[in-house]
Scaffold this motif. Structure first.
Motif, PDB file in Angstrom:
ATOM      1  N   ASP A   1       6.853   2.530 -44.875  1.00 55.58           N
ATOM      2  CA  ASP A   1       7.518   2.085 -46.140  1.00 55.58           C
ATOM      3  C   ASP A   1       7.845   3.062 -47.385  1.00 55.58           C
ATOM      4  O   ASP A   1       8.554   3.120 -48.127  1.00 55.58           O
ATOM      5  CB  ASP A   1       6.396   0.976 -46.813  1.00 55.58           C
ATOM      6  CG  ASP A   1       6.534  -0.241 -46.094  1.00 55.58           C
ATOM      7  OD1 ASP A   1       7.459  -0.362 -45.553  1.00 55.58           O
ATOM      8  OD2 ASP A   1       5.835  -1.286 -46.550  1.00 55.58           O
ATOM      9  N   ALA A   2       7.050   4.446 -47.230  1.00 54.12           N
ATOM     10  CA  ALA A   2       7.332   5.634 -47.784  1.00 54.12           C
ATOM     11  C   ALA A   2       8.769   5.946 -47.873  1.00 54.12           C
ATOM     12  O   ALA A   2       9.402   6.246 -48.759  1.00 54.12           O
ATOM     13  CB  ALA A   2       6.337   6.664 -47.590  1.00 54.12           C
ATOM     14  N   VAL A   3       9.283   5.864 -46.534  1.00 52.38           N
ATOM     15  CA  VAL A   3      10.925   6.170 -46.378  1.00 52.38           C
ATOM     16  C   VAL A   3      11.681   5.120 -47.006  1.00 52.38           C
ATOM     17  O   VAL A   3      12.657   5.541 -47.593  1.00 52.38           O
ATOM     18  CB  VAL A   3      11.020   6.072 -44.679  1.00 52.38           C
ATOM     19  CG1 VAL A   3      12.403   6.193 -44.464  1.00 52.38           C
ATOM     20  CG2 VAL A   3      10.239   7.176 -43.922  1.00 52.38           C
ATOM     21  N   LYS A   4      11.151   4.084 -46.978  1.00 53.48           N
ATOM     22  CA  LYS A   4      12.160   3.082 -47.838  1.00 53.48           C
ATOM     23  C   LYS A   4      12.124   3.224 -49.321  1.00 53.48           C
ATOM     24  O   LYS A   4      13.165   3.117 -49.988  1.00 53.48           O
ATOM     25  CB  LYS A   4      11.478   1.543 -47.329  1.00 53.48           C
ATOM     26  CG  LYS A   4      11.577   1.168 -45.988  1.00 53.48           C
ATOM     27  CD  LYS A   4      10.690  -0.306 -45.523  1.00 53.48           C
ATOM     28  CE  LYS A   4      10.924  -0.796 -44.371  1.00 53.48           C
ATOM     29  NZ  LYS A   4      10.078  -1.781 -44.092  1.00 53.48           N
TER      30      LYS A   4
ATOM     31  N   LEU B   1      11.748   5.845 -50.692  1.00 54.40           N
ATOM     32  CA  LEU B   1      12.593   7.281 -50.951  1.00 54.40           C
ATOM     33  C   LEU B   1      13.888   6.906 -50.809  1.00 54.40           C
ATOM     34  O   LEU B   1      15.005   7.598 -51.562  1.00 54.40           O
ATOM     35  CB  LEU B   1      12.113   8.249 -50.020  1.00 54.40           C
ATOM     36  CG  LEU B   1      11.003   9.017 -50.463  1.00 54.40           C
ATOM     37  CD1 LEU B   1      10.273   9.987 -49.309  1.00 54.40           C
ATOM     38  CD2 LEU B   1      10.960   9.839 -51.607  1.00 54.40           C
ATOM     39  N   ASP B   2      14.290   6.116 -49.567  1.00 51.92           N
ATOM     40  CA  ASP B   2      15.870   5.550 -49.461  1.00 51.92           C
ATOM     41  C   ASP B   2      16.250   4.795 -50.883  1.00 51.92           C
ATOM     42  O   ASP B   2      17.439   5.028 -51.169  1.00 51.92           O
ATOM     43  CB  ASP B   2      15.612   4.878 -48.190  1.00 51.92           C
ATOM     44  CG  ASP B   2      15.745   5.376 -47.132  1.00 51.92           C
ATOM     45  OD1 ASP B   2      16.219   6.584 -46.928  1.00 51.92           O
ATOM     46  OD2 ASP B   2      15.473   4.618 -45.881  1.00 51.92           O
ATOM     47  N   ILE B   3      15.381   4.106 -51.537  1.00 54.06           N
ATOM     48  CA  ILE B   3      15.890   3.340 -52.552  1.00 54.06           C
ATOM     49  C   ILE B   3      16.164   4.507 -53.728  1.00 54.06           C
ATOM     50  O   ILE B   3      16.921   4.282 -54.482  1.00 54.06           O
ATOM     51  CB  ILE B   3      14.860   2.445 -52.952  1.00 54.06           C
ATOM     52  CG1 ILE B   3      14.716   1.286 -52.003  1.00 54.06           C
ATOM     53  CG2 ILE B   3      15.243   1.647 -54.247  1.00 54.06           C
ATOM     54  CD1 ILE B   3      13.458   0.440 -52.280  1.00 54.06           C
ATOM     55  N   VAL B   4      15.138   5.315 -53.899  1.00 57.81           N
ATOM     56  CA  VAL B   4      15.301   6.088 -55.089  1.00 57.81           C
ATOM     57  C   VAL B   4      16.497   7.148 -54.777  1.00 57.81           C
ATOM     58  O   VAL B   4      17.362   7.503 -55.729  1.00 57.81           O
ATOM     59  CB  VAL B   4      13.899   7.301 -55.026  1.00 57.81           C
ATOM     60  CG1 VAL B   4      14.300   8.106 -56.032  1.00 57.81           C
ATOM     61  CG2 VAL B   4      12.842   6.434 -55.287  1.00 57.81           C
ATOM     62  N   LEU B   5      16.771   7.750 -53.438  1.00 55.00           N
ATOM     63  CA  LEU B   5      17.925   8.571 -53.306  1.00 55.00           C
ATOM     64  C   LEU B   5      19.175   7.828 -53.242  1.00 55.00           C
ATOM     65  O   LEU B   5      20.159   8.501 -53.979  1.00 55.00           O
ATOM     66  CB  LEU B   5      17.819   9.289 -51.939  1.00 55.00           C
ATOM     67  CG  LEU B   5      16.724  10.211 -51.811  1.00 55.00           C
ATOM     68  CD1 LEU B   5      16.397  10.706 -50.235  1.00 55.00           C
ATOM     69  CD2 LEU B   5      17.119  11.387 -52.337  1.00 55.00           C
TER      70      LEU B   5
END
Length: 775
Positions: free
Chosen positions: A763-766, A768-772
């Motif tokens: 979920d950390a990857v998710k 960061l995907d949202i932020v980026l």
């Protein structure tokens, strides 16, 4: 294992032997080999202004002619131009400043020179070099905290080439400038060696110490020329100008010869599932883990010494240096009884006589292997080393190349091995060699305008002589002087601003939080060493295990008021790990980016931190024996942070369930801290972080990363300015890690006060995907 050979193996042969040791693993530990080719040197004639006596002194030491960059920098300095020489390790920077300095002393019997270095070891090494030159009338001397009081008066009166450090300049020479008046009146050159180390809060303080020096020498009628020496760095002229406050010309073309370097990136193998952590595995429990970098480096050092290869292993921490040296000694003695005596540890905190004895043994060849903190990274002439082991990325590419350059100084081929820690940045780098070898080194980050630095330094300057309007221009202090007066620290008079107290201002240049804590053996009263104040809560709390030159002690009592920790010798079958609690509140927002469901902010924050307990863990298995409470004071910090917020709706839409918010944000925070050194001249110990599913001040899920120094050190600003690059690398480091649910290579942190719980890698990857996507 075999007995020591009389001739050391070359780099290629040694690397082959080291790789063979790891051949039993499914994946080779070597992820990349970079070969840096040899380079021919380019000489220049001695400058026409060189005095024959000075030239002859260098020639007698085997220096027939200078290299082009040495002659160019020396000539600029001789002509009165402030200059910075930024070239590689072992490129002969010493001659570039010794030549004009000694020439000035030879042509003017009244002239003086001041040399500043960041470490005592480097100043001692420079003194040995000056003494070998044997110039009449120079009378070089080191003036530092180790100098006996009876010698200090002689140095003030007679030495014409004083070697000291910014701390001594700040604490002794400038406050006592009246006693140094003759020396300062005749000052021709100020040499600032290894100037790239003056970064962050320390660098910001040193920038003002140098402005105070310029101010005081001007009062005595002198205007010295600054000569700075730096490792290869980004924008050396700009960094040197910010440091000194004067325009500086850079020389960056390195004309010295260089032997070929074989540089290997080495990732320790994963441990089998049945192998628990050991005393050398500095990772958290309950996850698949790699063999620790400490254990791997200790074994590589052992193999190198058995091969007869003179090797230095650079280690991030004092404890790490002790553990590696102790482990290598034990392994060597098992292979060849007595061979362990040829390996030692070297770190800050040792007594002066211990440091000097180790330096002599290394230079003489009595020691074949050394495990050192970066105390020996800087400039000390370690001629004859064949190999360098770097245990963990040292935080910047400048330091990496500086450490690697310690080997092969005579122009011979050399081997450098970067052993990756189980850490997001290290893992990223060994799998992205272009980030190590394909990029320029960083520019030095410092901020002389930091009010937590500028205010105390103005008080120091006022205590040395009243501040005039011209002085406030020098320090850029107009905006803060009225505030200092309102606080009762300064008072306005017709002749200037005066310091209002009897004693001198208390200013901590290195941002360690106070005086070093002395470690004393309770039974004998013997001083073992010192630990900086900022680390004392975690390293010297009651019950802590403390290592010193391979001997284990346990702390009985920590007296913070008197800065003393009492210890007794013991061989416990456990290690200790401190646990802490951190809280953060937003003071104000300096700048922000509104990206719809995502916000990116830069601002001032208040951070409180308290070490509340410690775990005892069984040696060998890593089993937690118990957790014991501690009663240590809360520490408060006003600093600068970068943070991002994400709306709960965006997180849910991106596939993160509300119950997973804390673990996802916590994992992203850890990885972000681990990757920030990729873009800023810091390491993860310079910065801190906090994540929460709903912060009181932002009213949203938030991840904070803050500078670990009062007023900030410039790292958060750098993160804010390059947020997309920083967070993209963070996302890639997490997503490319092969573990199932998070490990020290991606989202676990060795400094987490919550025991790395909760963490949600996927979920950390998710997040960061949202932020980026929004940014």
């Amino acid at each position: 294992m075999q007995c020591v050979t009389s001739t050391a193996f070359g780099p290629a042969e040694l690397l082959h032997r080291l790789r063979a040791r790891g051949s039993g693993t499914a994946v080779s530990p070597v992820t990349h080999i970079e070969r840096v080719p040899a380079r021919e040197g380019r000489t220049a004639p001695w400058p026409a202004w060189t005095e024959p006596a000075v030239r002859d002194a260098f020639v007698a030491q085997g220096i027939g002619v200078p290299w082009e960059h040495q002659a160019a920098a020396a000539t600029l300095a001789w002509e009165g131009t402030h200059v910075v020489l930024a070239t590689g390790t072992a490129s002969g920077k010493s001659l570039a400043y010794q030549l004009p300095a000694l020439n000035a002393l030879a042509t003017d019997p009244r002239a003086t020179v001041l040399y500043l270095s960041p470490t005592k070891a480097l100043a001692a090494d420079q003194l040995r070099g000056l003494n070998r030159l044997g110039m009449d009338g120079v009378r070089p001397a080191t003036y530092d905290g180790d100098t006996p009081r009876e010698e200090r008066e002689w140095i003030r009166q007679h030495s014409r080439f004083v070697l000291t450090n910014p701390d001594m300049l700040h604490h002794s020479m400038l406050p006592g400038h009246g006693r140094w008046g003759v020396f300062l009146r005749r000052l021709r050159y100020v040499v600032i060696d290894e100037c790239h180390t003056y970064r962050g809060v320390f660098g910001s303080h040193v920038a003002h110490v140098l402005r105070r020096l310029r101010r005081v020498t001007a009062r005595y009628g002198a205007s010295p020329t600054f000569i700075l020496a730096s490792a290869t760095s980004g924008d050396p002229a700009g960094s040197a100008s910010r440091l000194t406050g004067v325009p500086v010309t850079e020389i960056t073309s390195d004309a010295s010869p260089r032997g070929a370097v074989t540089f290997a990136l080495w990732e320790p193998p994963l441990l089998p599932p049945s192998s628990g952590p050991s005393a050398l595995d500095d990772t958290e429990l309950g996850q698949p883990i790699r063999r620790s970098a400490l254990r791997e480096t200790a074994d590589l050092l052992t193999d190198s010494v058995i091969a007869g290869t003179r090797t230095i292993a650079f280690v991030r921490s004092r404890r790490g240096a002790e553990v590696i040296a102790s482990t290598a000694r034990q392994s060597l003695n098992e292979a060849v009884p007595g061979l362990g005596d040829r390996v030692a540890a070297y770190r800050g905190g040792y007594l002066r006589e211990d440091r000097r004895a180790i330096e002599r043994a290394l230079l003489s060849g009595e020691l074949l292997g050394l495990a050192s903190t970066n105390a020996l990274e800087l400039g000390v002439d370690l001629t004859g080393l064949d190999a360098v082991l770097i245990c963990g990325y040292p935080g910047t590419r400048a330091s990496l190349w500086q450490q690697a350059g310690r080997a092969g100084r005579a122009g011979d081929e050399a081997l450098a091995v970067l052993v990756a820690r189980d850490d997001p940045l290290d893992t990223y780098l060994v799998h992205h060699p272009e980030a190590v070898f394909g990029r320029p080194v960083e520019a030095t980050v410092l901020d002389p305008g930091n009010p937590y630095v500028l205010g105390p330094q103005l008080c120091c300057a006022a205590s040395e002589a009243p501040l005039t309007d011209a002085d406030l221009e020098l320090f850029d202090g107009h905006a803060i002087v009225e505030q200092l007066a309102a606080e009762g620290l300064l008072r306005r008079r017709p002749s200037g601003w005066y310091w209002t107290h009897r004693g001198r201002p208390e200013v901590d240049l290195r941002g360690t939080g106070g005086a070093p804590v002395s470690v004393v053996e309770a039974a004998t009263g013997r001083l073992l060493g010192t630990v900086d104040h900022g680390s004392s809560h975690a390293m010297l709390h009651p019950g802590a295990v403390y290592l010193h030159q391979g001997v284990t002690f346990v702390v009985d009592d920590l007296d913070l008021e008197d800065a003393i920790a009492l210890v007794h010798q013991e061989e416990p079958d456990w290690t200790t790990h401190a646990r802490d609690v951190t809280n953060l509140s937003v003071v104000n927002v300096r700048s922000y980016v509104d990206a719809g469901p995502v916000g990116l902010f830069l601002g001032d924050v208040d951070v409180t931190n308290q070490v509340v307990s410690y775990q005892r863990r069984r040696l060998g298995s890593g089993e937690v024996i118990d957790t014991r409470p501690l009663d240590l004071p809360v520490r408060e910090l006003r600093t600068v942070a970068v943070w991002f917020t994400v709306s709960p709706q965006a997180l849910t839409a991106g596939g993160v369930e509300p119950g997973e918010f804390p673990g996802a944000l916590h994992a992203a925070e850890h990885a972000g801290i681990g990757l920030l050194p990729l873009i800023a001249t810091c390491d993860r110990w310079d910065i801190g972080g906090l994540s929460t599913a709903n912060h009181a001040d932002t009213e949203a899920p938030t991840v904070f990363v803050y500078d670990g120094h009062p007023g900030g050190a410039g790292f958060a600003e750098r993160a804010y300015a390059t947020a997309a690059e920083w967070l993209r690398a963070t996302r890639e480091a997490i997503s490319s890690c092969g573990c199932d649910s998070g490990c020290p290579s991606c989202v676990q942190s060795p400094k987490c006060g919550n025991g790395n719980n909760p963490l949600n890698k996927e979920d950390a990857v998710k997040v960061l995907d949202i932020v980026l996507a929004a940014l």
